[in-house]
Design a protein around this motif. Structure first.
Motif, PDB file in Angstrom:
ATOM      1  N   UNK A  82      23.642   8.256  35.158  1.00  0.00           N
ATOM      2  CA  UNK A  82      24.129   9.158  36.198  1.00  0.00           C
ATOM      3  C   UNK A  82      23.650  10.562  35.862  1.00  0.00           C
ATOM      4  N   UNK A  83      22.907  11.156  36.772  1.00  0.00           N
ATOM      5  CA  UNK A  83      22.362  12.492  36.564  1.00  0.00           C
ATOM      6  C   UNK A  83      23.095  13.455  37.492  1.00  0.00           C
ATOM      7  N   UNK A  84      23.841  14.383  36.903  1.00  0.00           N
ATOM      8  CA  UNK A  84      24.604  15.341  37.686  1.00  0.00           C
ATOM      9  C   UNK A  84      26.021  14.879  37.936  1.00  0.00           C
ATOM     10  N   UNK A  85      26.802  14.787  36.897  1.00  0.00           N
ATOM     11  CA  UNK A  85      28.193  14.340  37.016  1.00  0.00           C
ATOM     12  C   UNK A  85      29.050  15.377  37.743  1.00  0.00           C
ATOM     13  N   UNK A  86      28.934  16.621  37.327  1.00  0.00           N
ATOM     14  CA  UNK A  86      29.719  17.680  37.953  1.00  0.00           C
ATOM     15  C   UNK A  86      31.177  17.672  37.525  1.00  0.00           C
ATOM     16  N   UNK A  87      31.977  18.402  38.283  1.00  0.00           N
ATOM     17  CA  UNK A  87      33.386  18.606  37.946  1.00  0.00           C
ATOM     18  C   UNK A  87      34.251  17.430  38.393  1.00  0.00           C
ATOM     19  N   UNK A  88      35.098  16.937  37.501  1.00  0.00           N
ATOM     20  CA  UNK A  88      36.031  15.876  37.883  1.00  0.00           C
ATOM     21  C   UNK A  88      36.897  16.284  39.078  1.00  0.00           C
ATOM     22  N   UNK A  89      37.109  15.330  39.959  1.00  0.00           N
ATOM     23  CA  UNK A  89      37.901  15.477  41.182  1.00  0.00           C
ATOM     24  C   UNK A  89      37.266  16.396  42.228  1.00  0.00           C
ATOM     25  N   UNK A  90      36.052  16.900  41.947  1.00  0.00           N
ATOM     26  CA  UNK A  90      35.392  17.796  42.901  1.00  0.00           C
ATOM     27  C   UNK A  90      33.950  17.441  43.201  1.00  0.00           C
ATOM     28  N   UNK A 149      30.683   8.025  39.033  1.00  0.00           N
ATOM     29  CA  UNK A 149      31.035   7.537  37.694  1.00  0.00           C
ATOM     30  C   UNK A 149      32.335   6.737  37.738  1.00  0.00           C
ATOM     31  N   UNK A 150      33.331   7.264  38.434  1.00  0.00           N
ATOM     32  CA  UNK A 150      34.615   6.547  38.484  1.00  0.00           C
ATOM     33  C   UNK A 150      34.471   5.216  39.219  1.00  0.00           C
ATOM     34  N   UNK A 151      33.609   5.167  40.231  1.00  0.00           N
ATOM     35  CA  UNK A 151      33.371   3.904  40.931  1.00  0.00           C
ATOM     36  C   UNK A 151      32.759   2.864  39.993  1.00  0.00           C
ATOM     37  N   UNK A 152      31.783   3.287  39.205  1.00  0.00           N
ATOM     38  CA  UNK A 152      31.128   2.363  38.276  1.00  0.00           C
ATOM     39  C   UNK A 152      32.065   1.908  37.160  1.00  0.00           C
ATOM     40  N   UNK A 153      32.956   2.781  36.738  1.00  0.00           N
ATOM     41  CA  UNK A 153      33.847   2.469  35.627  1.00  0.00           C
ATOM     42  C   UNK A 153      35.087   1.671  36.035  1.00  0.00           C
ATOM     43  N   UNK A 202      34.307  27.623  35.408  1.00  0.00           N
ATOM     44  CA  UNK A 202      35.397  26.863  36.031  1.00  0.00           C
ATOM     45  C   UNK A 202      35.035  25.381  36.116  1.00  0.00           C
ATOM     46  N   UNK A 203      35.964  24.536  35.752  1.00  0.00           N
ATOM     47  CA  UNK A 203      35.748  23.094  35.751  1.00  0.00           C
ATOM     48  C   UNK A 203      35.295  22.544  34.411  1.00  0.00           C
ATOM     49  N   UNK A 239      35.032  18.477  30.049  1.00  0.00           N
ATOM     50  CA  UNK A 239      35.114  18.145  28.621  1.00  0.00           C
ATOM     51  C   UNK A 239      36.133  17.038  28.374  1.00  0.00           C
ATOM     52  N   UNK A 240      37.251  17.068  29.084  1.00  0.00           N
ATOM     53  CA  UNK A 240      38.260  16.010  28.958  1.00  0.00           C
ATOM     54  C   UNK A 240      37.715  14.674  29.448  1.00  0.00           C
ATOM     55  N   UNK A 241      37.010  14.700  30.594  1.00  0.00           N
ATOM     56  CA  UNK A 241      36.405  13.488  31.129  1.00  0.00           C
ATOM     57  C   UNK A 241      35.371  12.938  30.149  1.00  0.00           C
ATOM     58  N   UNK A 242      34.544  13.809  29.598  1.00  0.00           N
ATOM     59  CA  UNK A 242      33.521  13.400  28.646  1.00  0.00           C
ATOM     60  C   UNK A 242      34.159  12.725  27.433  1.00  0.00           C
ATOM     61  N   UNK A 243      35.173  13.346  26.877  1.00  0.00           N
ATOM     62  CA  UNK A 243      35.844  12.801  25.690  1.00  0.00           C
ATOM     63  C   UNK A 243      36.409  11.412  25.979  1.00  0.00           C
ATOM     64  N   UNK A 244      37.063  11.261  27.116  1.00  0.00           N
ATOM     65  CA  UNK A 244      37.643   9.965  27.475  1.00  0.00           C
ATOM     66  C   UNK A 244      36.561   8.917  27.729  1.00  0.00           C
TER      67      UNK A 244
END
Length: 114
Positions: free
Chosen positions: A8-16, A23-27, A54-55, A60-65
């Motif tokens: 996945x290229x260009x994850x961006x900000x979670x929930x935005x 990513x969430x669809x694949x996971x 901002x974001x 970082x939290x998403x990455x860690x998880x």
């Protein structure tokens, strides 16, 4: 386990960002997708400027998880993703339109041909 590796290229900000949503669809195991998300490339939030934008905290939290729970590896540049060893690799590019042609070429360079 699927033999189709996804970058996945260009994850961006979670929930935005659409990339994060992909990513969430694949996971989500309930979706029963025959592919595995192995790598995420995030040029902005992994850059010096983006780490304090901002974001960035949410990213970082998403990455860690994602690293801990799913073993996903994160990179700031497509060229840093390891080449394909076996099987097929698919790129999902979710970035600024003006950046996409170069990102597409870089994805071909790391073996994204599925």
């Amino acid at each position: 386990m699927s033999n189709l590796s996804v970058v996945l290229v260009g994850c961006g900000a979670p929930l935005r960002s659409m990339g994060w949503y992909h990513a969430t669809q694949l996971l989500n195991e309930k979706n029963d997708i025959c592919a595995r998300l192995d790598f995420i490339v995030e040029p902005w939030f992994m850059s010096d400027a983006g780490k304090s934008s901002p974001g960035s905290t949410e990213f970082a939290e998403f990455q860690k998880e994602a690293e801990a729970k799913h073993g996903i590896k994160f990179f700031s540049k497509v060229e840093d993703v390891p080449p394909v060893v076996e099987g097929k690799r698919l790129a999902i590019i979710s970035a600024r339109t003006s950046d996409n042609p170069a990102l597409f070429s870089s994805c071909l360079g790391i073996g994204c041909h599925a």
